[in-house]
Enzyme design. Structure first.
Site, PDB file in Angstrom:
ATOM      1  N   ASP A   3      37.407   9.158 -45.147  1.00 41.64           N
ATOM      2  CA  ASP A   3      36.093   8.137 -45.122  1.00 41.64           C
ATOM      3  C   ASP A   3      37.103   6.866 -45.685  1.00 41.64           C
ATOM      4  O   ASP A   3      36.629   5.660 -46.024  1.00 41.64           O
ATOM      5  CB  ASP A   3      35.351   8.654 -45.843  1.00 41.64           C
ATOM      6  CG  ASP A   3      35.147   8.612 -47.420  1.00 41.64           C
ATOM      7  OD1 ASP A   3      36.935   9.300 -47.760  1.00 41.64           O
ATOM      8  OD2 ASP A   3      34.925   9.264 -48.207  1.00 41.64           O
ATOM      9  N   SER A   4      38.271   6.768 -46.628  1.00 44.31           N
ATOM     10  CA  SER A   4      39.138   5.407 -46.396  1.00 44.31           C
ATOM     11  C   SER A   4      39.160   4.838 -45.432  1.00 44.31           C
ATOM     12  O   SER A   4      39.483   3.905 -44.829  1.00 44.31           O
ATOM     13  CB  SER A   4      40.758   6.185 -46.689  1.00 44.31           C
ATOM     14  OG  SER A   4      41.371   6.983 -45.248  1.00 44.31           O
ATOM     15  N   LYS A  38      35.955  18.002 -45.256  1.00 42.61           N
ATOM     16  CA  LYS A  38      36.636  18.310 -46.734  1.00 42.61           C
ATOM     17  C   LYS A  38      35.090  17.481 -47.194  1.00 42.61           C
ATOM     18  O   LYS A  38      35.222  16.691 -46.828  1.00 42.61           O
ATOM     19  CB  LYS A  38      38.317  17.400 -46.770  1.00 42.61           C
ATOM     20  CG  LYS A  38      38.211  16.695 -48.416  1.00 42.61           C
ATOM     21  CD  LYS A  38      39.179  16.161 -48.032  1.00 42.61           C
ATOM     22  CE  LYS A  38      38.711  15.225 -47.896  1.00 42.61           C
ATOM     23  NZ  LYS A  38      38.640  14.160 -48.942  1.00 42.61           N
ATOM     24  N   GLU A  41      34.067  15.931 -51.459  1.00 39.76           N
ATOM     25  CA  GLU A  41      34.448  15.787 -52.673  1.00 39.76           C
ATOM     26  C   GLU A  41      33.269  16.511 -53.681  1.00 39.76           C
ATOM     27  O   GLU A  41      32.539  17.206 -53.643  1.00 39.76           O
ATOM     28  CB  GLU A  41      34.583  14.183 -53.233  1.00 39.76           C
ATOM     29  CG  GLU A  41      35.629  12.993 -52.274  1.00 39.76           C
ATOM     30  CD  GLU A  41      34.971  12.095 -52.755  1.00 39.76           C
ATOM     31  OE1 GLU A  41      34.490  11.299 -53.407  1.00 39.76           O
ATOM     32  OE2 GLU A  41      35.682  11.281 -52.011  1.00 39.76           O
ATOM     33  N   GLU A  60      43.940  14.302 -55.994  1.00 42.97           N
ATOM     34  CA  GLU A  60      43.409  13.059 -56.372  1.00 42.97           C
ATOM     35  C   GLU A  60      44.150  12.291 -57.174  1.00 42.97           C
ATOM     36  O   GLU A  60      43.619  12.640 -58.150  1.00 42.97           O
ATOM     37  CB  GLU A  60      43.306  12.589 -55.379  1.00 42.97           C
ATOM     38  CG  GLU A  60      43.456  10.859 -54.887  1.00 42.97           C
ATOM     39  CD  GLU A  60      42.025  10.001 -54.274  1.00 42.97           C
ATOM     40  OE1 GLU A  60      41.607  10.634 -53.280  1.00 42.97           O
ATOM     41  OE2 GLU A  60      42.780   9.044 -54.121  1.00 42.97           O
TER      42      GLU A  60
END
Ligand code: KIV
Length: 273
Positions: A46-47, A115, A117, A184
Protein backbone atom coordinates in the site's frame (compact mmCIF):
# COMPACT_ATOMS: atom_id res chain seq x y z
CA UNK A 1 14.91 -15.85 -11.95
CA UNK A 2 14.91 -19.28 -10.37
CA UNK A 3 11.76 -21.33 -9.78
CA UNK A 4 9.15 -19.55 -7.64
CA UNK A 5 9.75 -19.85 -3.89
CA UNK A 6 6.90 -21.64 -2.10
CA UNK A 7 5.20 -21.19 1.28
CA UNK A 8 6.89 -24.37 2.68
CA UNK A 9 10.27 -23.06 1.45
CA UNK A 10 9.59 -19.73 3.16
CA UNK A 11 8.66 -21.52 6.39
CA UNK A 12 11.90 -23.51 6.12
CA UNK A 13 13.95 -20.27 6.20
CA UNK A 14 13.43 -20.40 9.96
CA UNK A 15 15.94 -23.19 10.25
CA UNK A 16 17.97 -23.56 7.06
CA UNK A 17 19.95 -20.30 7.16
CA UNK A 18 18.95 -19.24 3.64
CA UNK A 19 18.42 -15.48 3.23
CA UNK A 20 15.72 -14.08 0.97
CA UNK A 21 15.16 -10.62 -0.54
CA UNK A 22 11.75 -8.98 -0.79
CA UNK A 23 11.00 -5.79 -2.74
CA UNK A 24 7.93 -3.69 -3.37
CA UNK A 25 6.77 -3.42 -6.95
CA UNK A 26 3.74 -1.72 -8.43
CA UNK A 27 3.95 -1.78 -12.25
CA UNK A 28 4.48 -4.09 -15.21
CA UNK A 29 7.85 -2.80 -16.45
CA UNK A 30 9.57 -2.92 -13.07
CA UNK A 31 8.05 -6.33 -12.44
CA UNK A 32 9.62 -7.72 -15.63
CA UNK A 33 13.03 -6.64 -14.27
CA UNK A 34 12.42 -8.06 -10.79
CA UNK A 35 11.31 -11.28 -12.47
CA UNK A 36 14.68 -11.49 -14.28
CA UNK A 37 16.59 -10.72 -11.05
CA UNK A 38 17.52 -13.00 -8.18
CA UNK A 39 15.00 -11.35 -5.82
CA UNK A 40 12.59 -14.00 -4.56
CA UNK A 41 9.56 -12.02 -3.43
CA UNK A 42 7.46 -9.00 -4.41
CA UNK A 43 5.10 -6.99 -2.25
CA UNK A 44 2.40 -5.01 -4.01
CA UNK A 45 2.43 -2.69 -1.03
CA UNK A 46 0.00 0.00 0.00
CA UNK A 47 3.10 2.22 -0.11
CA UNK A 48 1.94 2.63 -3.72
CA UNK A 49 -0.17 5.43 -2.26
CA UNK A 50 3.04 7.41 -1.86
CA UNK A 51 5.25 6.03 -4.63
CA UNK A 52 2.65 5.78 -7.42
CA UNK A 53 -0.19 8.08 -6.45
CA UNK A 54 1.51 10.92 -4.59
CA UNK A 55 -0.45 10.58 -1.34
CA UNK A 56 1.02 11.60 2.01
CA UNK A 57 0.51 8.11 3.45
CA UNK A 58 -1.10 4.75 2.85
CA UNK A 59 -4.58 5.41 4.23
CA UNK A 60 -6.27 6.45 0.97
CA UNK A 61 -5.26 3.27 -0.87
CA UNK A 62 -8.13 0.93 -1.77
CA UNK A 63 -8.47 -2.78 -2.44
CA UNK A 64 -9.16 -1.91 -6.09
CA UNK A 65 -5.89 0.09 -6.25
CA UNK A 66 -3.89 -2.91 -5.03
CA UNK A 67 -5.69 -5.21 -7.47
CA UNK A 68 -5.14 -2.79 -10.38
CA UNK A 69 -1.39 -2.58 -9.70
CA UNK A 70 -1.22 -6.26 -8.72
CA UNK A 71 -2.55 -7.33 -12.11
CA UNK A 72 0.20 -5.36 -13.86
CA UNK A 73 2.87 -6.79 -11.55
CA UNK A 74 1.62 -10.34 -12.04
CA UNK A 75 1.74 -9.89 -15.84
CA UNK A 76 5.36 -8.74 -15.52
CA UNK A 77 6.43 -11.32 -12.96
CA UNK A 78 4.51 -14.50 -13.68
CA UNK A 79 6.82 -16.75 -11.68
CA UNK A 80 7.72 -14.54 -8.71
CA UNK A 81 6.07 -15.01 -5.30
CA UNK A 82 3.77 -11.99 -4.90
CA UNK A 83 2.19 -10.76 -1.69
CA UNK A 84 -0.74 -8.34 -1.89
CA UNK A 85 -1.02 -5.75 0.88
CA UNK A 86 -4.45 -5.38 2.50
CA UNK A 87 -5.06 -1.61 2.70
CA UNK A 88 -6.49 0.39 5.59
CA UNK A 89 -10.11 -0.46 6.32
CA UNK A 90 -10.14 -3.61 4.21
CA UNK A 91 -9.96 -6.22 7.01
CA UNK A 92 -11.20 -4.70 10.26
CA UNK A 93 -14.93 -4.26 9.67
CA UNK A 94 -15.75 -7.94 9.98
CA UNK A 95 -14.27 -11.38 9.47
CA UNK A 96 -16.41 -11.71 6.31
CA UNK A 97 -14.98 -8.48 4.92
CA UNK A 98 -11.42 -9.64 5.65
CA UNK A 99 -11.94 -13.01 3.95
CA UNK A 100 -13.73 -11.41 1.00
CA UNK A 101 -10.95 -8.90 0.29
CA UNK A 102 -8.11 -11.37 0.87
CA UNK A 103 -9.77 -13.80 -1.52
CA UNK A 104 -10.10 -11.08 -4.16
CA UNK A 105 -6.29 -10.68 -4.16
CA UNK A 106 -5.88 -14.38 -4.92
CA UNK A 107 -8.59 -14.65 -7.56
CA UNK A 108 -8.31 -11.26 -9.27
CA UNK A 109 -4.56 -10.77 -9.58
CA UNK A 110 -3.05 -14.09 -8.68
CA UNK A 111 -1.43 -13.10 -5.37
CA UNK A 112 0.39 -15.95 -3.65
CA UNK A 113 -0.34 -14.54 -0.19
CA UNK A 114 -1.62 -11.42 1.54
CA UNK A 115 -0.14 -9.16 4.20
CA UNK A 116 -1.99 -7.22 6.83
CA UNK A 117 -0.98 -4.93 9.66
CA UNK A 118 -1.49 -5.47 13.38
CA UNK A 119 -0.67 -8.04 16.05
CA UNK A 120 -3.22 -9.02 18.69
CA UNK A 121 -5.77 -6.61 17.17
CA UNK A 122 -5.64 -8.42 13.80
CA UNK A 123 -5.24 -12.02 14.99
CA UNK A 124 -8.91 -12.96 14.46
CA UNK A 125 -8.79 -11.68 10.86
CA UNK A 126 -5.52 -13.55 10.21
CA UNK A 127 -7.00 -16.80 11.58
CA UNK A 128 -10.14 -16.50 9.44
CA UNK A 129 -8.19 -15.66 6.26
CA UNK A 130 -5.79 -18.56 6.82
CA UNK A 131 -8.74 -20.91 7.41
CA UNK A 132 -10.21 -19.66 4.12
CA UNK A 133 -7.05 -20.98 2.42
CA UNK A 134 -5.11 -17.75 1.93
CA UNK A 135 -1.49 -17.64 3.19
CA UNK A 136 -0.96 -14.63 5.45
CA UNK A 137 2.09 -12.52 6.29
CA UNK A 138 1.65 -10.45 9.47
CA UNK A 139 3.11 -6.95 9.92
CA UNK A 140 4.01 -5.42 13.28
CA UNK A 141 6.22 -2.66 14.67
CA UNK A 142 5.85 0.55 12.70
CA UNK A 143 2.54 -0.03 10.95
CA UNK A 144 2.03 2.89 8.53
CA UNK A 145 -1.76 2.52 8.35
CA UNK A 146 -2.03 3.66 11.98
CA UNK A 147 1.06 5.86 12.00
CA UNK A 148 -1.01 8.84 13.19
CA UNK A 149 -1.62 6.90 16.44
CA UNK A 150 2.14 6.47 16.69
CA UNK A 151 2.85 10.16 16.20
CA UNK A 152 4.20 9.60 12.68
CA UNK A 153 6.68 7.18 11.14
CA UNK A 154 8.53 6.54 14.41
CA UNK A 155 10.79 3.68 15.49
CA UNK A 156 8.80 1.28 17.70
CA UNK A 157 9.79 -1.10 20.51
CA UNK A 158 12.27 1.23 22.17
CA UNK A 159 11.90 -0.18 25.72
CA UNK A 160 11.85 -3.71 27.09
CA UNK A 161 8.12 -3.34 27.81
CA UNK A 162 7.46 -2.20 24.26
CA UNK A 163 9.61 -5.05 22.91
CA UNK A 164 7.56 -7.53 24.94
CA UNK A 165 4.32 -6.04 23.61
CA UNK A 166 5.68 -6.59 20.10
CA UNK A 167 6.59 -10.17 21.00
CA UNK A 168 3.04 -10.69 22.24
CA UNK A 169 1.78 -9.34 18.90
CA UNK A 170 4.17 -11.60 16.98
CA UNK A 171 3.03 -14.67 18.90
CA UNK A 172 -0.62 -13.81 18.34
CA UNK A 173 0.00 -13.64 14.58
CA UNK A 174 1.97 -16.89 14.62
CA UNK A 175 -0.76 -18.65 16.62
CA UNK A 176 -3.39 -17.32 14.20
CA UNK A 177 -1.60 -19.27 11.45
CA UNK A 178 0.49 -16.71 9.55
CA UNK A 179 3.38 -18.28 7.64
CA UNK A 180 5.71 -15.27 7.98
CA UNK A 181 5.89 -11.94 9.78
CA UNK A 182 7.08 -8.51 8.69
CA UNK A 183 8.68 -6.34 11.38
CA UNK A 184 9.12 -2.69 10.45
CA UNK A 185 10.99 0.14 12.14
CA UNK A 186 12.33 -1.40 15.35
CA UNK A 187 15.81 -1.57 16.89
CA UNK A 188 17.93 -4.45 15.53
CA UNK A 189 18.04 -6.09 18.98
CA UNK A 190 14.24 -6.12 19.15
CA UNK A 191 13.71 -7.84 15.79
CA UNK A 192 16.31 -10.45 16.77
CA UNK A 193 14.58 -10.95 20.15
CA UNK A 194 11.27 -11.54 18.35
CA UNK A 195 12.81 -13.70 15.67
CA UNK A 196 14.43 -15.92 18.30
CA UNK A 197 11.15 -16.38 20.16
CA UNK A 198 8.75 -17.28 17.37
CA UNK A 199 8.64 -20.17 14.93
CA UNK A 200 7.78 -18.39 11.70
CA UNK A 201 10.35 -16.53 9.59
CA UNK A 202 10.67 -12.80 9.94
CA UNK A 203 11.14 -10.23 7.17
CA UNK A 204 12.64 -6.99 8.41
CA UNK A 205 12.39 -3.50 6.98
CA UNK A 206 14.28 -1.00 9.09
CA UNK A 207 14.72 -3.80 11.62
CA UNK A 208 18.42 -4.62 11.35
CA UNK A 209 20.19 -7.73 10.12
CA UNK A 210 18.71 -10.30 12.51
CA UNK A 211 15.85 -11.43 10.25
CA UNK A 212 15.54 -14.33 7.85
CA UNK A 213 14.41 -12.00 5.05
CA UNK A 214 14.89 -8.31 4.22
CA UNK A 215 12.52 -5.93 2.45
CA UNK A 216 12.99 -2.54 0.81
CA UNK A 217 10.72 -0.13 -1.03
CA UNK A 218 11.77 -0.19 -4.69
CA UNK A 219 11.72 3.59 -5.08
CA UNK A 220 13.98 4.05 -2.03
CA UNK A 221 16.56 1.52 -3.13
CA UNK A 222 16.64 2.77 -6.73
CA UNK A 223 17.32 6.32 -5.53
CA UNK A 224 14.27 8.15 -6.90
CA UNK A 225 14.18 10.51 -3.92
CA UNK A 226 16.72 12.89 -2.33
CA UNK A 227 15.64 11.78 1.15
CA UNK A 228 15.33 8.16 2.19
CA UNK A 229 14.89 6.68 5.67
CA UNK A 230 18.08 5.74 7.54
CA UNK A 231 17.57 2.02 6.88
CA UNK A 232 17.12 2.32 3.11
CA UNK A 233 20.32 1.72 1.16
CA UNK A 234 20.37 3.32 -2.30
CA UNK A 235 21.58 0.74 -4.81
CA UNK A 236 21.15 3.16 -7.73
CA UNK A 237 20.60 6.87 -8.27
CA UNK A 238 17.76 6.85 -10.79
CA UNK A 239 16.13 10.14 -9.72
CA UNK A 240 19.11 12.32 -10.70
CA UNK A 241 19.82 10.10 -13.73
CA UNK A 242 16.26 10.55 -14.99
CA UNK A 243 16.41 14.30 -14.41
CA UNK A 244 19.63 14.48 -16.43
CA UNK A 245 18.08 12.43 -19.23
CA UNK A 246 14.95 14.60 -19.34
CA UNK A 247 17.05 17.79 -19.50
CA UNK A 248 19.38 16.38 -22.17
CA UNK A 249 16.36 15.41 -24.27
CA UNK A 250 14.92 18.91 -23.84
CA UNK A 251 18.26 20.50 -24.82
CA UNK A 252 18.47 18.31 -27.93
CA UNK A 253 15.02 19.50 -29.01
CA UNK A 254 15.79 23.16 -28.40
CA UNK A 255 19.14 22.85 -30.23
CA UNK A 256 17.58 20.73 -33.02
CA UNK A 257 19.98 17.86 -32.37
CA UNK A 258 17.21 15.27 -32.20
CA UNK A 259 15.96 13.45 -34.19
CA UNK A 260 18.90 13.01 -36.56
CA UNK A 261 18.68 10.73 -39.61
CA UNK A 262 19.75 7.89 -37.31
CA UNK A 263 16.39 8.22 -35.55
CA UNK A 264 14.29 8.88 -38.67
CA UNK A 265 12.61 6.64 -41.25
CA UNK A 266 14.69 7.43 -44.32
CA UNK A 267 12.58 5.60 -46.92
CA UNK A 268 12.68 7.40 -50.29
CA UNK A 269 9.20 8.62 -51.22
CA UNK A 270 8.87 9.29 -54.94
CA UNK A 271 8.11 12.92 -55.65
CA UNK A 272 9.56 14.07 -52.31
CA UNK A 273 13.31 13.78 -52.94
O1 KIV B 1 3.38 -1.18 1.74
C1 KIV B 1 4.58 -1.41 1.90
O2 KIV B 1 5.40 -1.13 1.02
C2 KIV B 1 5.02 -2.02 3.13
C3 KIV B 1 6.47 -1.89 3.45
C4 KIV B 1 6.69 -1.70 4.87
C5 KIV B 1 7.29 -2.99 2.88
O3 KIV B 1 4.24 -2.60 3.83
Amino acid sequence: MAKKITVPEIRALKTNGRKVAFITCYDYTSATIVEKSDIEMILVGDSLGMTMLGYDGTVGVTVDDIIHHGKAVRRGAPTTFIIGDMPFGSYNESIQQAIHNATRFMTEFGADAIKLEGGVRSAAAVKAIVEAGVPVCGHIGLTPQISSNMGGFKVQGKSMDAANMLLRDAKAIEEAGAFMLMIEGVPATVSKYIRDNINIPVVGIGAGPGCEMQALIMHDMLGFYDWVPKFAKKYANLGPEMLEAFNEYHKDIVEEKFPTTEYSYNTKVEGLE
